[in-house]
Motif scaffolding. Structure first.
Motif, PDB file in Angstrom:
ATOM      1  N   LEU A  39       0.825  -1.344  -0.370  1.00 21.62           N
ATOM      2  CA  LEU A  39       0.138  -0.211   0.111  1.00 21.62           C
ATOM      3  C   LEU A  39       1.050   1.328  -0.069  1.00 21.62           C
ATOM      4  O   LEU A  39       2.404   1.444   0.653  1.00 21.62           O
ATOM      5  CB  LEU A  39      -1.184  -0.094   1.208  1.00 21.62           C
ATOM      6  N   LYS A  40       0.502   2.369  -0.656  1.00 22.72           N
ATOM      7  CA  LYS A  40       1.249   3.533  -0.586  1.00 22.72           C
ATOM      8  C   LYS A  40       0.916   4.231   0.698  1.00 22.72           C
ATOM      9  O   LYS A  40       1.012   5.570   0.846  1.00 22.72           O
ATOM     10  CB  LYS A  40       0.743   4.027  -1.954  1.00 22.72           C
ATOM     11  N   GLN A  41      -0.378   4.039   1.159  1.00 22.37           N
ATOM     12  CA  GLN A  41      -0.968   4.906   2.857  1.00 22.37           C
ATOM     13  C   GLN A  41      -2.284   3.949   3.332  1.00 22.37           C
ATOM     14  O   GLN A  41      -2.858   3.370   2.410  1.00 22.37           O
ATOM     15  CB  GLN A  41      -1.793   6.238   2.147  1.00 22.37           C
ATOM     16  N   LEU A  42      -2.180   4.625   4.119  1.00 23.77           N
ATOM     17  CA  LEU A  42      -3.382   3.744   5.458  1.00 23.77           C
ATOM     18  C   LEU A  42      -3.729   4.597   6.040  1.00 23.77           C
ATOM     19  O   LEU A  42      -3.271   5.723   6.350  1.00 23.77           O
ATOM     20  CB  LEU A  42      -3.383   2.288   5.483  1.00 23.77           C
ATOM     21  N   ASP A  43      -5.241   4.023   6.383  1.00 20.80           N
ATOM     22  CA  ASP A  43      -5.662   4.769   7.673  1.00 20.80           C
ATOM     23  C   ASP A  43      -6.081   4.206   8.461  1.00 20.80           C
ATOM     24  O   ASP A  43      -7.314   2.900   8.133  1.00 20.80           O
ATOM     25  CB  ASP A  43      -6.360   5.851   6.870  1.00 20.80           C
ATOM     26  N   ALA A  44      -5.638   3.906  10.051  1.00 21.20           N
ATOM     27  CA  ALA A  44      -6.910   2.936  11.063  1.00 21.20           C
ATOM     28  C   ALA A  44      -7.534   4.374  11.782  1.00 21.20           C
ATOM     29  O   ALA A  44      -6.645   4.545  12.242  1.00 21.20           O
ATOM     30  CB  ALA A  44      -5.822   2.545  11.732  1.00 21.20           C
ATOM     31  N   GLY A  45      -8.603   3.824  12.415  1.00 22.65           N
ATOM     32  CA  GLY A  45      -9.217   4.549  13.317  1.00 22.65           C
ATOM     33  C   GLY A  45     -10.841   3.264  13.125  1.00 22.65           C
ATOM     34  O   GLY A  45     -12.000   3.237  12.925  1.00 22.65           O
ATOM     35  N   ASN A  46     -11.384   4.585  15.126  1.00 17.94           N
ATOM     36  CA  ASN A  46     -12.405   3.214  15.217  1.00 17.94           C
ATOM     37  C   ASN A  46     -12.866   1.680  14.795  1.00 17.94           C
ATOM     38  O   ASN A  46     -13.393   0.707  14.517  1.00 17.94           O
ATOM     39  CB  ASN A  46     -13.219   3.687  13.920  1.00 17.94           C
ATOM     40  N   GLY A  47     -11.487   0.945  15.072  1.00 16.43           N
ATOM     41  CA  GLY A  47     -11.754  -0.073  14.924  1.00 16.43           C
ATOM     42  C   GLY A  47     -11.371  -0.930  13.285  1.00 16.43           C
ATOM     43  O   GLY A  47     -11.273  -1.936  13.235  1.00 16.43           O
ATOM     44  N   GLN A  48     -10.922  -0.078  12.615  1.00 12.50           N
ATOM     45  CA  GLN A  48     -10.920  -0.142  11.032  1.00 12.50           C
ATOM     46  C   GLN A  48      -9.499   0.342  10.392  1.00 12.50           C
ATOM     47  O   GLN A  48      -9.485   1.254  10.915  1.00 12.50           O
ATOM     48  CB  GLN A  48     -12.435   0.583  10.050  1.00 12.50           C
ATOM     49  N   VAL A  49      -9.405  -0.723   9.150  1.00 13.93           N
ATOM     50  CA  VAL A  49      -8.503  -0.267   8.475  1.00 13.93           C
ATOM     51  C   VAL A  49      -8.719   0.153   7.288  1.00 13.93           C
ATOM     52  O   VAL A  49      -9.045  -0.693   6.285  1.00 13.93           O
ATOM     53  CB  VAL A  49      -6.962  -1.523   8.692  1.00 13.93           C
ATOM     54  N   THR A  89      -3.522   1.322  -3.044  1.00 12.53           N
ATOM     55  CA  THR A  89      -2.006   0.932  -3.462  1.00 12.53           C
ATOM     56  C   THR A  89      -1.620   1.979  -4.799  1.00 12.53           C
ATOM     57  O   THR A  89      -2.848   3.005  -4.580  1.00 12.53           O
ATOM     58  CB  THR A  89      -2.290  -0.166  -4.146  1.00 12.53           C
ATOM     59  N   SER A  90       0.205   1.798  -4.708  1.00 15.11           N
ATOM     60  CA  SER A  90       0.198   2.396  -6.020  1.00 15.11           C
ATOM     61  C   SER A  90      -0.890   2.831  -7.358  1.00 15.11           C
ATOM     62  O   SER A  90      -0.183   3.947  -8.184  1.00 15.11           O
ATOM     63  CB  SER A  90       1.732   2.280  -6.439  1.00 15.11           C
ATOM     64  N   SER A  91      -1.803   2.208  -7.291  1.00 19.79           N
ATOM     65  CA  SER A  91      -2.038   2.411  -8.920  1.00 19.79           C
ATOM     66  C   SER A  91      -4.000   2.165  -8.143  1.00 19.79           C
ATOM     67  O   SER A  91      -4.961   2.414  -9.169  1.00 19.79           O
ATOM     68  CB  SER A  91      -2.861   1.222  -9.474  1.00 19.79           C
ATOM     69  N   ASN A  92      -3.889   3.096  -7.547  1.00 14.23           N
ATOM     70  CA  ASN A  92      -5.018   3.915  -6.849  1.00 14.23           C
ATOM     71  C   ASN A  92      -6.154   2.759  -6.407  1.00 14.23           C
ATOM     72  O   ASN A  92      -7.212   3.686  -6.539  1.00 14.23           O
ATOM     73  CB  ASN A  92      -5.329   5.165  -7.128  1.00 14.23           C
ATOM     74  N   THR A  93      -6.156   1.582  -5.994  1.00 15.37           N
ATOM     75  CA  THR A  93      -7.016   0.427  -5.772  1.00 15.37           C
ATOM     76  C   THR A  93      -7.350   0.288  -4.251  1.00 15.37           C
ATOM     77  O   THR A  93      -6.439   1.208  -3.197  1.00 15.37           O
ATOM     78  CB  THR A  93      -6.577  -0.859  -6.116  1.00 15.37           C
ATOM     79  N   VAL A  94      -8.695   0.458  -4.015  1.00 13.96           N
ATOM     80  CA  VAL A  94      -8.730   0.957  -2.197  1.00 13.96           C
ATOM     81  C   VAL A  94      -8.896  -0.612  -1.411  1.00 13.96           C
ATOM     82  O   VAL A  94      -9.982  -1.442  -1.900  1.00 13.96           O
ATOM     83  CB  VAL A  94     -10.393   1.249  -2.294  1.00 13.96           C
ATOM     84  N   PHE A  95      -8.641  -0.213  -0.888  1.00  9.10           N
ATOM     85  CA  PHE A  95      -8.928  -2.396  -0.098  1.00  9.10           C
ATOM     86  C   PHE A  95      -8.992  -1.703   2.005  1.00  9.10           C
ATOM     87  O   PHE A  95      -9.248  -0.795   2.099  1.00  9.10           O
ATOM     88  CB  PHE A  95      -7.371  -2.969  -0.024  1.00  9.10           C
ATOM     89  N   THR A  96      -9.357  -2.581   2.433  1.00 12.38           N
ATOM     90  CA  THR A  96     -10.040  -2.607   3.662  1.00 12.38           C
ATOM     91  C   THR A  96      -9.731  -3.733   4.738  1.00 12.38           C
ATOM     92  O   THR A  96      -9.343  -4.641   4.130  1.00 12.38           O
ATOM     93  CB  THR A  96     -11.802  -2.383   4.725  1.00 12.38           C
ATOM     94  N   LEU A  97      -8.664  -3.534   5.744  1.00 13.17           N
ATOM     95  CA  LEU A  97      -9.263  -5.310   6.594  1.00 13.17           C
ATOM     96  C   LEU A  97     -10.302  -6.043   6.929  1.00 13.17           C
ATOM     97  O   LEU A  97     -11.083  -5.158   7.785  1.00 13.17           O
ATOM     98  CB  LEU A  97      -7.898  -4.953   7.207  1.00 13.17           C
ATOM     99  N   TYR A  98     -10.584  -7.001   6.262  1.00 12.32           N
ATOM    100  CA  TYR A  98     -11.708  -7.838   7.041  1.00 12.32           C
ATOM    101  C   TYR A  98     -11.309  -8.183   7.292  1.00 12.32           C
ATOM    102  O   TYR A  98     -11.000  -9.332   5.854  1.00 12.32           O
ATOM    103  CB  TYR A  98     -12.540  -7.367   6.160  1.00 12.32           C
ATOM    104  N   GLY A  99     -11.248  -9.422   8.430  1.00 15.01           N
ATOM    105  CA  GLY A  99     -11.346 -10.685   9.001  1.00 15.01           C
ATOM    106  C   GLY A  99      -9.716 -11.261   8.411  1.00 15.01           C
ATOM    107  O   GLY A  99      -9.471 -12.448   8.785  1.00 15.01           O
ATOM    108  N   GLY A 100      -8.701 -10.007   8.643  1.00 15.29           N
ATOM    109  CA  GLY A 100      -7.468 -10.560   8.843  1.00 15.29           C
ATOM    110  C   GLY A 100      -6.934 -10.677   7.548  1.00 15.29           C
ATOM    111  O   GLY A 100      -5.671 -10.576   7.037  1.00 15.29           O
ATOM    112  N   ALA A 101      -7.933 -10.396   5.978  1.00 18.16           N
ATOM    113  CA  ALA A 101      -6.811 -10.206   4.838  1.00 18.16           C
ATOM    114  C   ALA A 101      -7.787  -8.401   4.427  1.00 18.16           C
ATOM    115  O   ALA A 101      -8.725  -8.491   4.872  1.00 18.16           O
ATOM    116  CB  ALA A 101      -7.942 -11.319   4.307  1.00 18.16           C
TER     117      ALA A 101
END
Length: 238
Positions: free
Chosen positions: A25-35, A39-51
């Motif tokens: 990832l090129k940037q991430l943010d964690a808050g309220n128990g979420q992450v 990515t460098s290609s601007n795809t968005v991800f969230t951490l869910y169930g450890g993945a």
């Protein structure tokens, strides 16, 4: 050099254990128990169930916190995640932060600073801005550090008077519980000691040794998330 050494204490009070997290990832943010991250290609991800789970959309910066999930795209258009869909919000920002109690804040391509409903304009210029429960912190194009005190849910601009904090950081983040972390241009990570509602500016900077050059950090619920300069992801815990 001696001046900066005096400002940035290298005392290690608590050792962190860091592990590599799969993915890049090129940037991430964690808050309220979420992450959330992008990515460098601007795809968005969230951490869910450890993945990492991909979310539809294209963003260059994302933020999650009490104000919800916000992001900006490569054209500086602003979005808020509502019912699983990205909804366009009026205005243009290059960086947005959702750490305020009920409001978002951010900066535009000219380093102008905004916060709250209708994007209230704040004085000064910053390249990166982040809010917590009772104060907001930012850094300008010269890596100077500033704090805005007296921030409340009804007054996102706080006192409207910037207080300069000694030191130099290229980015800075305030966590949901008010902790402050930042990275300097060399990739060193620092946290602000002594931060509290009574003393929002804290007492001094403490170096956090991670063992590699870092470009971005975010903290939530005892976890320090770090993005290395090669986009590798680290999760550090005490």
């Amino acid at each position: 050099v001696h001046y900066l050494q005096a400002i940035f204490s290298t005392t290690i009070l608590t050792a962190l254990e860091c592990k590599l997290v799969p993915g890049f990832l090129k940037q991430l943010d964690a808050g309220n128990g979420q992450v959330f991250g992008v990515t460098s290609s601007n795809t968005v991800f969230t951490l869910y169930g450890g993945a990492w789970t991909m979310i539809r959309g294209s963003l260059k910066h994302v933020s999650v916190g009490p104000a919800g999930v916000w992001g900006v795209d490569s054209s500086n258009f602003i979005y808020r995640l509502q019912n699983g869909e990205w909804v366009v919000v009026g205005g243009l920002l290059k960086q947005v932060d959702a750490g305020g109690s009920v409001f978002a804040a951010g900066v535009n391509m000219y380093d102008d600073i905004f916060c709250g409903v209708g994007w209230k304009t704040l004085p000064g210029k910053l390249k990166y801005y982040s809010c917590g429960p009772y104060s907001c912190w930012g850094v300008n194009s010269a890596d100077q550090i500033f704090i805005m005190k007296d921030v409340t849910s009804s007054a996102c601009g706080g006192s409207l008077n910037w207080e300069h904090i000694p030191g130099a950081l290229s980015m800075i983040e305030v966590s949901t519980d008010g902790k402050v972390y930042g990275v300097n241009s060399n990739g060193d990570v620092f946290t602000r000691d002594g931060v509290s509602p009574r003393a929002p500016a804290g007492t001094g900077w403490r170096h956090i040794p991670i063992g590699r050059a870092i470009k971005h950090v975010s903290y939530d619920l005892g976890h320090l998330w770090a993005i290395a300069k090669d986009d590798q992801i680290l999760e550090c815990t005490e």
